[in-house]
Motif scaffolding. Structure first.
Motif, mmCIF file in Angstrom:
data_model
loop_
_atom_site.group_PDB
_atom_site.id
_atom_site.type_symbol
_atom_site.label_atom_id
_atom_site.label_comp_id
_atom_site.label_asym_id
_atom_site.label_seq_id
_atom_site.Cartn_x
_atom_site.Cartn_y
_atom_site.Cartn_z
ATOM 1 N N THR A 72 0.942 -1.165 -0.005
ATOM 2 C CA THR A 72 -0.172 -0.166 0.162
ATOM 3 C C THR A 72 1.036 1.222 -0.098
ATOM 4 O OG1 THR A 72 -0.036 -0.004 2.531
ATOM 5 C CG2 THR A 72 -1.538 -1.234 1.334
ATOM 6 N N ASP A 73 0.248 2.470 -0.159
ATOM 7 C CA ASP A 73 1.057 3.579 -0.100
ATOM 8 C C ASP A 73 1.676 3.866 1.066
ATOM 9 O OD1 ASP A 73 0.444 4.212 -2.763
ATOM 10 O OD2 ASP A 73 -1.286 5.594 -2.418
ATOM 11 N N GLU A 74 1.086 3.404 2.162
ATOM 12 C CA GLU A 74 1.502 3.739 3.540
ATOM 13 C C GLU A 74 2.748 2.818 3.938
ATOM 14 O OE1 GLU A 74 2.168 5.381 7.026
ATOM 15 O OE2 GLU A 74 0.563 6.157 5.604
ATOM 16 N N GLU A 75 2.587 1.407 3.383
ATOM 17 C CA GLU A 75 3.812 0.738 3.510
ATOM 18 C C GLU A 75 4.892 1.167 2.687
ATOM 19 O OE1 GLU A 75 1.460 -3.670 4.185
ATOM 20 O OE2 GLU A 75 1.549 -2.860 2.037
ATOM 21 N N LEU A 76 4.738 1.609 1.606
ATOM 22 C CA LEU A 76 5.702 2.232 0.873
ATOM 23 C C LEU A 76 6.633 3.362 1.482
ATOM 24 C CD1 LEU A 76 4.108 2.164 -2.904
ATOM 25 C CD2 LEU A 76 6.250 0.948 -1.952
ATOM 26 N N LYS A 77 5.617 4.296 2.095
ATOM 27 C CA LYS A 77 6.049 5.268 2.912
ATOM 28 C C LYS A 77 7.105 4.781 4.194
ATOM 29 C CE LYS A 77 2.559 8.592 2.165
ATOM 30 N NZ LYS A 77 1.324 9.372 2.644
ATOM 31 N N ASP A 78 6.534 3.605 4.720
ATOM 32 C CA ASP A 78 7.509 2.973 5.890
ATOM 33 C C ASP A 78 8.530 2.503 5.387
ATOM 34 O OD1 ASP A 78 5.254 3.343 7.705
ATOM 35 O OD2 ASP A 78 4.590 1.415 7.539
ATOM 36 N N PHE A 79 8.691 1.968 3.986
ATOM 37 C CA PHE A 79 10.065 1.373 3.563
ATOM 38 C C PHE A 79 10.988 2.628 3.454
ATOM 39 C CE2 PHE A 79 7.386 -2.133 1.376
ATOM 40 C CZ PHE A 79 7.765 -2.972 2.689
ATOM 41 N N ALA B 262 20.545 -4.600 12.514
ATOM 42 C CA ALA B 262 19.254 -4.827 12.859
ATOM 43 C C ALA B 262 18.116 -4.000 12.269
ATOM 44 C CB ALA B 262 19.203 -4.309 14.308
ATOM 45 N N ALA B 263 18.314 -2.930 11.698
ATOM 46 C CA ALA B 263 17.395 -2.021 10.983
ATOM 47 C C ALA B 263 17.142 -2.696 9.484
ATOM 48 C CB ALA B 263 17.817 -0.573 10.823
ATOM 49 N N LEU B 264 18.424 -3.146 8.969
ATOM 50 C CA LEU B 264 18.336 -3.711 7.814
ATOM 51 C C LEU B 264 17.475 -4.842 7.817
ATOM 52 C CD1 LEU B 264 18.952 -4.082 4.765
ATOM 53 C CD2 LEU B 264 21.152 -5.202 5.440
ATOM 54 N N GLU B 265 17.929 -5.950 8.842
ATOM 55 C CA GLU B 265 17.183 -6.960 8.836
ATOM 56 C C GLU B 265 15.264 -6.632 8.905
ATOM 57 O OE1 GLU B 265 16.783 -11.198 12.063
ATOM 58 O OE2 GLU B 265 18.566 -9.765 11.918
ATOM 59 N N GLN B 266 15.093 -5.932 9.772
ATOM 60 C CA GLN B 266 13.538 -5.502 10.108
ATOM 61 C C GLN B 266 12.949 -5.051 8.635
ATOM 62 O OE1 GLN B 266 11.583 -6.058 12.589
ATOM 63 N NE2 GLN B 266 10.128 -5.540 11.132
ATOM 64 N N LEU B 267 13.708 -4.192 7.995
ATOM 65 C CA LEU B 267 13.208 -3.566 6.879
ATOM 66 C C LEU B 267 13.308 -4.640 5.668
ATOM 67 C CD1 LEU B 267 12.529 -1.569 4.889
ATOM 68 C CD2 LEU B 267 14.959 -0.806 4.293
ATOM 69 N N ARG C 69 12.624 -8.105 6.369
ATOM 70 C CA ARG C 69 11.579 -8.774 6.692
ATOM 71 C C ARG C 69 10.220 -8.291 6.553
ATOM 72 N NH1 ARG C 69 10.774 -11.730 12.578
ATOM 73 N NH2 ARG C 69 8.706 -12.673 12.205
ATOM 74 N N SER C 70 10.079 -6.931 6.413
ATOM 75 C CA SER C 70 8.926 -6.173 6.074
ATOM 76 C C SER C 70 8.643 -6.557 4.549
ATOM 77 C CB SER C 70 8.734 -4.768 6.399
ATOM 78 O OG SER C 70 9.136 -4.502 7.694
ATOM 79 N N GLU D 64 11.408 -20.210 7.227
ATOM 80 C CA GLU D 64 12.563 -20.737 6.763
ATOM 81 C C GLU D 64 13.357 -20.008 6.386
ATOM 82 O OE1 GLU D 64 13.773 -24.134 6.891
ATOM 83 O OE2 GLU D 64 12.068 -24.108 8.423
ATOM 84 N N ALA D 65 12.948 -18.652 5.793
ATOM 85 C CA ALA D 65 13.940 -17.444 5.155
ATOM 86 C C ALA D 65 14.659 -16.934 6.232
ATOM 87 C CB ALA D 65 13.022 -16.662 4.294
ATOM 88 N N LEU D 66 13.840 -16.403 7.521
ATOM 89 C CA LEU D 66 14.054 -16.071 8.816
ATOM 90 C C LEU D 66 15.217 -16.945 9.328
ATOM 91 C CD1 LEU D 66 10.881 -14.710 10.207
ATOM 92 C CD2 LEU D 66 12.733 -13.476 8.920
#
Length: 215
Positions: A98-105, A126-131, A133-134, A147-149
Motif C-alpha cells: 500500500t502507499d502507507e507501506e511504501l512510506k514505511d519502507f 538490525a534495522a536492515l533485517e527488519q526492513l 523482513r517487512s 525458513e527464510a528467517l
C-alpha cells in the motif's frame, strides 16, 4: 538475573556477537573470562557454550576449549542456494504494498542512512533485517518465510566478512520494483544481487582457504 535465565541470556548475547562478526571465526572463548564478563559462575557459561556448539556456531576442543566456528565456503554456497530458492518463491507471490507501506519502507531507508552515518554497524544490521523482513512479509507463504528467517540468522556471520556495498542498497531496488508493480524487475533485481553476493563470498572465502593452505 536468575540461574534459570542466565544461560539463555549468555547464549543470546554470544550468538548475536558471532553472527554480527563481533567475535571472529577461530576466536577462543575462555570460560573464566566470560564468567567475569557476565558477572556469574562458570556453570551457566559452560551451559551456554555447549548450546552454541550444538548450533555449530562454536567448535569444542577437549584440550583447548571453545572456539568460534570457522567459515566454510561449501557451507556458504549451500546456505545461499537455499536462500535464493526460498526468497525467489516468496517474491514471486508477494502482494503489492500500500502507499502507507511504501512510506514505511522509505522511512526505513532514511534510518539506515542515519545509522550508517553514525557508523553504528550493529544498529544498521538490525534495522536492515527488519526492513528486509517487512518486504518479504508481503508474501502469504508464511512457512517459507519462517525458513527464510532461519537462513538469515545462519548467513549473517558470512555477510559480516563481506566488504561494504558501494553499489547502493539492493532492498531499495526491490522497493522501487514493488512501487512500480513490476514483478519481472523485482525478480531480476533480486537475482542480480544474489549473483553479486555469491561471487563476493567465493572471492573472500576462496582467498581465505588459499591463505590457510599456504601456511
Amino acid at each position: 538475573m536468575t540461574a534459570k535465565t542466565s544461560p539463555n541470556k549468555i547464549v543470546d548475547t554470544l550468538r548475536s556477537m558471532i553472527i554480527r562478526g563481533a567475535l571472529a571465526p577461530g576466536e577462543h572463548l575462555g570460560q573464566a573470562e566470560l564468567a567475569k564478563r557476565f558477572g556469574m559462575s562458570k556453570v551457566p557459561v559452560r551451559e551456554a557454550l555447549k548450546q552454541l556448539a550444538a548450533e555449530d556456531l562454536l567448535q569444542h576442543d577437549h584440550n583447548r576449549g571453545y572456539f568460534v566456528s570457522k567459515l566454510s565456503l561449501d557451507e556458504a554456497k549451500q546456505l545461499y542456494r537455499l536462500r535464493r530458492w526460498i526468497e525467489a518463491e516468496l517474491l514471486a507471490g508477494v502482494r503489492w504494498p500500500t502507499d502507507e507501506e511504501l512510506k514505511d519502507f522509505r522511512r526505513g531507508f532514511e534510518e539506515l542512512d542515519r545509522l550508517a552515518d553514525m557508523r553504528d554497524r550493529l544498529g544498521w544490521a538490525a534495522a536492515l533485517e527488519q526492513l528486509r523482513r517487512s518486504i518479504f512479509e508481503l508474501s502469504p507463504e508464511k512457512v517459507l518465510l519462517r525458513e527464510a528467517l532461519r537462513l538469515w540468522s545462519l548467513t549473517d556471520r558470512y555477510r559480516a566478512v563481506l566488504p561494504g556495498d558501494k553499489s547502493g542498497s539492493p532492498e531499495r531496488a526491490l522497493v522501487d520494483a514493488l512501487e512500480r508493480r513490476d514483478r519481472s524487475a523485482l525478480l531480476s533485481k533480486y537475482h542480480a544481487d544474489r549473483d553479486r553476493v555469491e561471487n563476493l563470498l567465493i572471492s573472500v572465502l576462496g582467498d581465505a582457504s588459499a591463505d590457510t593452505a599456504m601456511r
